[in-house]
Design a protein around this motif. Structure first.
Motif, PDB file in Angstrom:
ATOM      1  N   VAL A 211       0.851  -1.189   0.000  1.00 29.60           N
ATOM      2  CA  VAL A 211       0.000   0.000   0.000  1.00 29.60           C
ATOM      3  C   VAL A 211       0.883   1.234   0.000  1.00 29.60           C
ATOM      4  O   VAL A 211       1.815   1.339   0.795  1.00 29.60           O
ATOM      5  N   THR A 212       0.650   2.149  -0.900  1.00 27.64           N
ATOM      6  CA  THR A 212       1.316   3.446  -0.830  1.00 27.64           C
ATOM      7  C   THR A 212       0.249   4.517  -0.694  1.00 27.64           C
ATOM      8  O   THR A 212      -0.809   4.438  -1.320  1.00 27.64           O
ATOM      9  N   ALA A 213       0.538   5.501   0.147  1.00 30.05           N
ATOM     10  CA  ALA A 213      -0.448   6.548   0.396  1.00 30.05           C
ATOM     11  C   ALA A 213      -0.087   7.797  -0.395  1.00 30.05           C
ATOM     12  O   ALA A 213       1.061   8.232  -0.396  1.00 30.05           O
ATOM     13  N   HIS A 214      -1.042   8.312  -1.109  1.00 28.82           N
ATOM     14  CA  HIS A 214      -0.860   9.573  -1.821  1.00 28.82           C
ATOM     15  C   HIS A 214      -1.964  10.512  -1.372  1.00 28.82           C
ATOM     16  O   HIS A 214      -3.090  10.366  -1.806  1.00 28.82           O
ATOM     17  N   ASP A 215      -1.634  11.436  -0.523  1.00 29.15           N
ATOM     18  CA  ASP A 215      -2.638  12.374  -0.045  1.00 29.15           C
ATOM     19  C   ASP A 215      -3.858  11.615   0.466  1.00 29.15           C
ATOM     20  O   ASP A 215      -3.791  10.923   1.471  1.00 29.15           O
ATOM     21  N   ARG A 216      -4.965  11.680  -0.233  1.00 27.09           N
ATOM     22  CA  ARG A 216      -6.163  10.999   0.260  1.00 27.09           C
ATOM     23  C   ARG A 216      -6.466   9.732  -0.516  1.00 27.09           C
ATOM     24  O   ARG A 216      -7.576   9.222  -0.478  1.00 27.09           O
ATOM     25  N   VAL A 217      -5.495   9.253  -1.246  1.00 24.40           N
ATOM     26  CA  VAL A 217      -5.711   8.034  -2.020  1.00 24.40           C
ATOM     27  C   VAL A 217      -4.709   6.967  -1.604  1.00 24.40           C
ATOM     28  O   VAL A 217      -3.525   7.231  -1.489  1.00 24.40           O
ATOM     29  N   LEU A 218      -5.218   5.795  -1.329  1.00 28.22           N
ATOM     30  CA  LEU A 218      -4.331   4.667  -1.066  1.00 28.22           C
ATOM     31  C   LEU A 218      -4.235   3.841  -2.347  1.00 28.22           C
ATOM     32  O   LEU A 218      -5.256   3.486  -2.932  1.00 28.22           O
ATOM     33  N   VAL A 219      -3.012   3.581  -2.758  1.00 26.47           N
ATOM     34  CA  VAL A 219      -2.838   2.728  -3.937  1.00 26.47           C
ATOM     35  C   VAL A 219      -2.394   1.354  -3.459  1.00 26.47           C
ATOM     36  O   VAL A 219      -1.366   1.199  -2.814  1.00 26.47           O
ATOM     37  N   VAL A 220      -3.212   0.382  -3.736  1.00 25.62           N
ATOM     38  CA  VAL A 220      -2.975  -0.970  -3.254  1.00 25.62           C
ATOM     39  C   VAL A 220      -2.595  -1.860  -4.430  1.00 25.62           C
ATOM     40  O   VAL A 220      -3.327  -1.914  -5.425  1.00 25.62           O
ATOM     41  N   ARG A 221      -1.448  -2.504  -4.333  1.00 19.82           N
ATOM     42  CA  ARG A 221      -1.057  -3.453  -5.384  1.00 19.82           C
ATOM     43  C   ARG A 221      -1.103  -4.860  -4.808  1.00 19.82           C
ATOM     44  O   ARG A 221      -0.469  -5.136  -3.789  1.00 19.82           O
ATOM     45  N   ILE A 222      -1.844  -5.710  -5.478  1.00 17.24           N
ATOM     46  CA  ILE A 222      -1.955  -7.091  -4.998  1.00 17.24           C
ATOM     47  C   ILE A 222      -1.789  -8.051  -6.172  1.00 17.24           C
ATOM     48  O   ILE A 222      -2.134  -7.708  -7.298  1.00 17.24           O
ATOM     49  N   PRO A 223      -1.300  -9.243  -5.880  1.00 11.37           N
ATOM     50  CA  PRO A 223      -1.251 -10.247  -6.948  1.00 11.37           C
ATOM     51  C   PRO A 223      -2.678 -10.582  -7.372  1.00 11.37           C
ATOM     52  O   PRO A 223      -3.573 -10.648  -6.538  1.00 11.37           O
ATOM     53  N   ARG A 224      -2.828 -10.781  -8.627  1.00 12.17           N
ATOM     54  CA  ARG A 224      -4.150 -11.041  -9.156  1.00 12.17           C
ATOM     55  C   ARG A 224      -4.837 -12.218  -8.456  1.00 12.17           C
ATOM     56  O   ARG A 224      -6.034 -12.204  -8.185  1.00 12.17           O
ATOM     57  N   ALA A 225      -4.040 -13.222  -8.147  1.00 10.20           N
ATOM     58  CA  ALA A 225      -4.606 -14.426  -7.546  1.00 10.20           C
ATOM     59  C   ALA A 225      -5.257 -14.118  -6.191  1.00 10.20           C
ATOM     60  O   ALA A 225      -6.093 -14.876  -5.718  1.00 10.20           O
ATOM     61  N   GLU A 226      -4.851 -12.982  -5.580  1.00 10.74           N
ATOM     62  CA  GLU A 226      -5.380 -12.646  -4.262  1.00 10.74           C
ATOM     63  C   GLU A 226      -6.645 -11.790  -4.328  1.00 10.74           C
ATOM     64  O   GLU A 226      -7.227 -11.450  -3.302  1.00 10.74           O
ATOM     65  N   LEU A 227      -7.017 -11.423  -5.530  1.00 15.10           N
ATOM     66  CA  LEU A 227      -8.083 -10.428  -5.673  1.00 15.10           C
ATOM     67  C   LEU A 227      -9.380 -10.813  -4.950  1.00 15.10           C
ATOM     68  O   LEU A 227      -9.949 -10.026  -4.195  1.00 15.10           O
ATOM     69  N   VAL A 228      -9.792 -12.046  -5.190  1.00 10.39           N
ATOM     70  CA  VAL A 228     -11.054 -12.469  -4.583  1.00 10.39           C
ATOM     71  C   VAL A 228     -10.964 -12.388  -3.063  1.00 10.39           C
ATOM     72  O   VAL A 228     -11.850 -11.852  -2.396  1.00 10.39           O
ATOM     73  N   GLY A 229      -9.838 -12.873  -2.537  1.00 11.96           N
ATOM     74  CA  GLY A 229      -9.649 -12.854  -1.088  1.00 11.96           C
ATOM     75  C   GLY A 229      -9.646 -11.432  -0.534  1.00 11.96           C
ATOM     76  O   GLY A 229     -10.250 -11.156   0.500  1.00 11.96           O
ATOM     77  N   VAL A 230      -8.980 -10.545  -1.247  1.00 10.16           N
ATOM     78  CA  VAL A 230      -8.920  -9.150  -0.796  1.00 10.16           C
ATOM     79  C   VAL A 230     -10.320  -8.536  -0.760  1.00 10.16           C
ATOM     80  O   VAL A 230     -10.715  -7.889   0.208  1.00 10.16           O
ATOM     81  N   LEU A 231     -11.068  -8.791  -1.816  1.00  8.89           N
ATOM     82  CA  LEU A 231     -12.409  -8.204  -1.862  1.00  8.89           C
ATOM     83  C   LEU A 231     -13.321  -8.809  -0.806  1.00  8.89           C
ATOM     84  O   LEU A 231     -14.140  -8.115  -0.208  1.00  8.89           O
ATOM     85  N   GLN A 232     -13.133 -10.086  -0.574  1.00 11.27           N
ATOM     86  CA  GLN A 232     -13.940 -10.716   0.483  1.00 11.27           C
ATOM     87  C   GLN A 232     -13.589 -10.121   1.841  1.00 11.27           C
ATOM     88  O   GLN A 232     -14.457  -9.808   2.639  1.00 11.27           O
ATOM     89  N   ASP A 233     -12.283  -9.941   2.068  1.00  4.83           N
ATOM     90  CA  ASP A 233     -11.868  -9.360   3.339  1.00  4.83           C
ATOM     91  C   ASP A 233     -12.376  -7.930   3.497  1.00  4.83           C
ATOM     92  O   ASP A 233     -12.788  -7.519   4.575  1.00  4.83           O
ATOM     93  N   LEU A 234     -12.325  -7.193   2.403  1.00  4.46           N
ATOM     94  CA  LEU A 234     -12.813  -5.807   2.472  1.00  4.46           C
ATOM     95  C   LEU A 234     -14.285  -5.764   2.850  1.00  4.46           C
ATOM     96  O   LEU A 234     -14.734  -4.882   3.562  1.00  4.46           O
ATOM     97  N   SER A 235     -15.025  -6.733   2.360  1.00  4.95           N
ATOM     98  CA  SER A 235     -16.469  -6.659   2.593  1.00  4.95           C
ATOM     99  C   SER A 235     -16.907  -7.480   3.802  1.00  4.95           C
ATOM    100  O   SER A 235     -18.072  -7.489   4.157  1.00  4.95           O
ATOM    101  N   ARG A 236     -15.933  -8.136   4.439  1.00  6.52           N
ATOM    102  CA  ARG A 236     -16.285  -8.994   5.574  1.00  6.52           C
ATOM    103  C   ARG A 236     -16.922  -8.195   6.709  1.00  6.52           C
ATOM    104  O   ARG A 236     -16.500  -7.100   7.019  1.00  6.52           O
TER     105      ARG A 236
END
Ligand SMILES: [Zn+2]
Lengths: 231, 237
Positions: free
Chosen positions: A180-205
């Protein structure tokens, strides 16, 4: 020169013309003019290409036709019914109204607008990225998130502040080998594609962060970039 | 302490180039007001956002009259957007009511960083997409109205002004075809093209409403128009 080589410039000329058609139609509606070069190029392409000329005519008739459709009007008494409902809320305002009705969860999405975080899915630019694939996480009303095809997401956090959203996003990215890198009020998150589903599930958990919206994401992309805008 | 509330601006009909240039019929036809004319003043009107911010502050302070002014000003545009999205009049009214109730409950959240209309349409867009998902989960595909129902509904959806029977029939058939074609689009394409080509919003406003980058808005509108042009070319001859 193969037959395909011979056709390629033609295809790209049609494609360019298609792109410029909208710009031309929108130029009449306050979106600024085409550059003189584009204007001249489009003009000459339309003059020499019946296919694009036909497409342009269809398109401009469509746009004019849609604008000309009689506008839909709210039914008689609509405003009175809204006012009556608002009046009712004044007299019996429910304490947790925004969370009570799953059918109306859009309301608490907006209720949290001040601390909402928007995650925009940014497909990395690159050649040959066709619109396909990706994921959508739904099920904010409880139960296991539904994962389907889609992409660009909006994460809204009705009950947590920006700092909490930030901490949570960092924690989740960490857990999925992301950065995660923070730019002012925006967080830029880089994740491996394979993790996408897991990340989104965690975000919405837990339902505190609701992930909505969808569009497309190229399936061959290996790193996925999420932008989390802290509002 | 409440500030004096300014009168809402009168919404004088604004010339729209696409109509004035291309549509000689529009002046004869008893059309309902276009977005900028039927209230819900254009966000390009510089006098409007301030007034609306003041109105919202008053709503947040519990002023019902201020709320009424905003509802009256925007009811048609919000209803129209909802109706285009769900293709069903009753569902659209329900949704549009919810949109205004959300506005009512959250008036204090408005920061004035975007135009009021942008904020309101953001609520409308979010709630509409959520409702469509909800309806789909319940096995009711929103916006995919059976043709025989669509005809009846859309005849009533259109403005009932003094048109002769032939013109009314033609208009009703055109309205049905238009709505059917819109309903065929994916929701996110439907939203942007309705905002652009029926509500006459700018790309900038649509980008603000949807939270999508301008480029994405443009490409979605492009694709939506391609799909609609295919289906409606005959209708708009
Ligand atoms: Zn061509």
């Amino acid at each position: 020169m193969t037959a395909l080589d011979a056709l390629t410039p033609l295809f790209s000329a049609h494609a360019r013309a298609e792109r410029l058609m909208d710009a031309r139609l929108d130029a009449d509606r306050g979106e600024g003019p085409l550059s003189p070069e584009d204007e001249a190029w489009l003009e000459s392409h339309l003059a020499s290409c019946p296919r694009c000329r036909g497409a342009f005519e269809d398109r401009s008739r469509l746009v004019q036709g849609l604008l000309r459709e009689p506008p839909l009007m709210a039914p008689e008494g609509f405003a009175d019914r809204v006012l009556a409902r608002a009046q009712q809320e004044v007299t019996q305002r429910p304490a947790v109204a925004l969370h009570e009705e799953p059918r109306h969860w859009g309301q608490w999405l907006m209720a949290g607008a001040a601390v909402a975080a928007t995650v925009l899915f940014v497909a990395l630019a690159g050649p040959g990225r066709g619109p396909t694939g990706a994921v959508e996480v739904g099920g904010a009303g409880g139960g296991a998130p539904v994962v389907r095809e889609a992409a660009d997401f909006e994460v809204r956090a009705p009950s947590v502040g920006a700092a909490e959203v930030r901490a949570r996003v960092v924690r989740i990215a960490d857990a999925h080998s992301g950065t995660v890198t923070a730019h002012d009020r925006v967080l830029v998150v880089r994740i491996p594609r394979a993790e996408l589903v897991g990340v989104l599930q965690d975000l919405s958990r837990g339902g505190e962060l609701a992930v909505t919206r969808k569009s497309t994401l190229a399936p061959e992309q290996e790193t996925v970039v999420l932008e989390v805008a802290l509002e | 302490m409440l500030r004096a509330m300014p009168e809402p601006p009168t919404n004088a009909p604004m010339a729209r180039s696409a109509l004035t240039v291309a549509d000689e019929r529009s002046s004869e036809r008893a059309a309902g007001p276009r977005p900028a004319e039927r209230g819900g003043a254009s966000t390009r009107d510089p006098a409007t956002p301030m007034d609306e911010k003041v109105l919202l502050e008053r709503v947040a302070a519990g002023d019902q009259r201020a709320f009424q002014l905003l509802v009256e000003r925007y009811q048609h545009r919000v209803f129209a957007f909802c109706a285009r999205m769900v293709g069903d009049r009753a569902e659209a009214e329900d949704l549009a009511q919810d949109v205004f109730l959300t506005l009512y409950r959250n008036a204090g959240e408005f920061r004035g960083e975007s135009a009021f209309s942008t904020w309101l349409f953001r609520i409308a867009k979010n709630q509409t997409l959520n409702r469509i998902k909800y309806l789909e989960r319940r096995g009711r595909a929103a916006g995919r109205v059976p043709p025989e129902l669509a005809e009846d509904r859309l005849a009533r959806l259109t403005d009932e002004d003094a048109l002769d029977a032939d013109e009314r029939l033609a208009q009703s058939q055109r309205a049905e075809a238009v709505q059917a074609a819109i309903s065929e689009l994916a929701e996110d394409h439907r939203a942007v093209v309705v905002l652009r080509d029926m509500e006459d919003m700018s790309y900038e406003e649509i980008s603000d409403i949807t939270g999508l980058p301008l480029g994405t808005v443009k490409s979605r509108i492009h694709r939506a128009r391609s799909a609609l042009a295919k289906r409606l070319a005959r209708i708009f001859q």
